[in-house]
Scaffold this active site. Structure first.
Site, PDB file in Angstrom:
ATOM      1  N   THR A 217      -8.536   9.099   7.593  1.00  0.00           N
ATOM      2  CA  THR A 217      -8.182   7.730   6.954  1.00  0.00           C
ATOM      3  C   THR A 217      -7.885   6.603   8.170  1.00  0.00           C
ATOM      4  O   THR A 217      -7.141   5.637   7.823  1.00  0.00           O
ATOM      5  CB  THR A 217      -6.671   8.037   6.188  1.00  0.00           C
ATOM      6  OG1 THR A 217      -5.925   8.451   7.388  1.00  0.00           O
ATOM      7  CG2 THR A 217      -6.986   9.114   5.047  1.00  0.00           C
TER       8      THR A 217
ATOM      9  N   GLY B  66      -8.147   3.415   9.937  1.00  0.00           N
ATOM     10  CA  GLY B  66      -8.659   2.170   9.534  1.00  0.00           C
ATOM     11  C   GLY B  66      -8.580   1.841   8.019  1.00  0.00           C
ATOM     12  O   GLY B  66      -9.113   0.753   7.630  1.00  0.00           O
ATOM     13  N   THR B  67      -7.633   2.504   7.164  1.00  0.00           N
ATOM     14  CA  THR B  67      -7.920   2.224   5.887  1.00  0.00           C
ATOM     15  C   THR B  67      -7.267   0.708   5.473  1.00  0.00           C
ATOM     16  O   THR B  67      -7.681   0.290   4.868  1.00  0.00           O
ATOM     17  CB  THR B  67      -7.188   3.424   4.930  1.00  0.00           C
ATOM     18  OG1 THR B  67      -6.079   3.749   5.651  1.00  0.00           O
ATOM     19  CG2 THR B  67      -7.911   4.556   4.846  1.00  0.00           C
ATOM     20  N   GLY B  68      -6.125   0.562   6.375  1.00  0.00           N
ATOM     21  CA  GLY B  68      -5.475  -0.824   5.992  1.00  0.00           C
ATOM     22  C   GLY B  68      -6.350  -1.752   6.183  1.00  0.00           C
ATOM     23  O   GLY B  68      -6.358  -2.923   5.716  1.00  0.00           O
ATOM     24  N   CYS B  69      -7.020  -1.724   7.610  1.00  0.00           N
ATOM     25  CA  CYS B  69      -7.694  -2.707   8.038  1.00  0.00           C
ATOM     26  C   CYS B  69      -9.212  -3.142   7.261  1.00  0.00           C
ATOM     27  O   CYS B  69      -9.259  -4.235   6.684  1.00  0.00           O
ATOM     28  CB  CYS B  69      -8.560  -2.538   9.363  1.00  0.00           C
ATOM     29  SG  CYS B  69      -7.327  -2.134  10.640  1.00  0.00           S
TER      30      CYS B  69
ATOM     31  N   LYS C 144       0.937  -1.325  -0.049  1.00  0.00           N
ATOM     32  CA  LYS C 144       0.083  -0.085   0.244  1.00  0.00           C
ATOM     33  C   LYS C 144       0.708   1.147   0.113  1.00  0.00           C
ATOM     34  O   LYS C 144       1.725   1.443   0.905  1.00  0.00           O
ATOM     35  CB  LYS C 144      -0.981  -0.085   1.126  1.00  0.00           C
ATOM     36  CG  LYS C 144      -1.927  -1.046   1.278  1.00  0.00           C
ATOM     37  CD  LYS C 144      -2.723  -1.544   2.599  1.00  0.00           C
ATOM     38  CE  LYS C 144      -1.778  -1.767   3.636  1.00  0.00           C
ATOM     39  NZ  LYS C 144      -2.463  -2.339   4.869  1.00  0.00           N
TER      40      LYS C 144
HETATM   41  O1  PXL Z   1      -4.795   0.108  11.336  1.00  0.00           O
HETATM   42  C1  PXL Z   1      -4.134  -0.602  12.251  1.00  0.00           C
HETATM   43  C2  PXL Z   1      -5.095  -1.152  13.359  1.00  0.00           C
HETATM   44  C3  PXL Z   1      -5.435  -2.162  13.199  1.00  0.00           C
HETATM   45  N1  PXL Z   1      -6.041  -2.875  14.532  1.00  0.00           N
HETATM   46  C4  PXL Z   1      -6.315  -1.939  15.429  1.00  0.00           C
HETATM   47  C5  PXL Z   1      -5.970  -0.855  15.345  1.00  0.00           C
HETATM   48  C6  PXL Z   1      -5.354  -0.318  14.464  1.00  0.00           C
HETATM   49  C7  PXL Z   1      -4.836   1.165  14.261  1.00  0.00           C
HETATM   50  O2  PXL Z   1      -5.088   2.032  15.290  1.00  0.00           O
HETATM   51  O3  PXL Z   1      -6.462  -0.135  16.470  1.00  0.00           O
HETATM   52  C8  PXL Z   1      -7.085  -2.630  16.769  1.00  0.00           C
END
Ligand code: PXL
Length: 281
Positions: free
Chosen positions: A226, A228-231, A195
């Site tokens: 943005t 939580g974009t990765g999750c 990413k």
């Molecule tokens: O975005 C990564 C991430 C994954 N999981 C949890 C998070 C975060 C970012 O803060 O809190 C539980």
């Protein structure tokens, strides 16, 4: 009726008969009480994609849109018991892994994934090594096992640039990304979606798959929201795989969903607020 109600998806259930079978996706990740990242984001994303979402938490966070204050990794024994009992009844076709916390939780995950019943299950590993706000969501003493024992079980791995630097041990730029992916991906059974959001300027993402690298670029969306974009991206990929898509199509569709979810974010919170999970898929 609330004006937003009209845009809510009707979902695949029937009001009269039994529900139409839905693919099941299971998330192993940390919990974010603000609902923007972690397993809360995963479940919202699964729902939006029309797949049935389940989750077993690996860790809890003290968190709001301004950042993560504290992290508590849960008890691996309890985690394993939750997973074991769940899987006796409801079995996923895809598992998405987010934040793991520490090495003991990683060992528990590896034990679960090496069970024979898991053989046909596709695993999406989001390499959550630290949150963007800086809190540690993984104890780096587990990095070698993460690379050597978890990643080989993955179907696709979704690092951001900082995480890819940690995996490869060298700094990646837009100019050398393709070469680094080809070198790191050599002999690996899995696909890698790098990413590019942390690259300067308009971001370029890279997909390594079957000894080839493809890139995707788009203008940067200028917003602080943005969280939580990765999750969300990894969960959208997991949902698309559960819907039967091939890797490239799953990534392309997930990327379009996340872009639209960023573009139409609801502007919540005083820090980095969440995406619009109801964005058009
Ligand atoms: O975005 C990564 C991430 C994954 N999981 C949890 C998070 C975060 C970012 O803060 O809190 C539980």
């Amino acid at each position: 009726m609330h004006p937003l109600a009209e845009s809510f998806p009707s979902g695949p259930t029937s009001p009269i008969g039994p529900a139409i079978p839905q693919p099941i996706v299971l998330s192993f990740s940390g919990s974010d009480p603000s609902g923007g990242a972690g397993l809360e984001a995963d479940l919202k994303t699964f729902q939006r994609h029309g797949v049935y979402g389940m989750s077993v938490p690996t860790l809890l966070t003290v968190q709001n849109s301004t950042g993560v204050r504290r992290v508590k990794t849960l008890e691996p024994d309890f985690f394993e018991e939750q997973v074991d009992f769940l899987l006796q009844d409801l079995f996923p076709s895809v598992i998405k892994i987010g934040a793991i916390g520490d090495r003991r939780m990683l060992q528990a995950l590896i034990r679960i994934l090496s069970q024979q019943r898991m053989d046909g299950v596709k695993v999406v590993v989001d390499t959550v090594l630290s949150s963007t706000s800086g809190a540690s969501l993984f104890d780096m003493r587990g990095l070698a096992d993460f690379i050597d024992r978890l990643l080989p079980r993955a179907f696709i791995v979704t690092p951001n640039v900082m995480e890819f630097d940690l995996l490869t041990g060298k700094p990646t730029t837009e100019a050398n990304a393709a070469a680094h992916l080809l070198a790191f991906g050599r002999d690996k059974p899995y696909a890698i979606f790098l990413k590019g959001g942390h690259f300067p300027g308009d971001p370029i993402d890279f997909l390594y798959h079957r000894r080839q690298v493809r890139n995707f670029s788009a203008p940067r969306i200028d917003t602080p929201h943005t969280h939580g974009t990765g999750c969300t991206l990894a969960s959208a990929i997991a949902a698309n795989l559960a819907l039967g898509m091939e890797v490239e199509d799953a990534v392309i569709r997930a990327r379009a969903y996340v872009r639209e979810a960023i573009r139409t974010n609801p502007g919540l919170g005083s820090g980095r607020g969440p995406l619009n999970f109801n964005a058009t898929v």
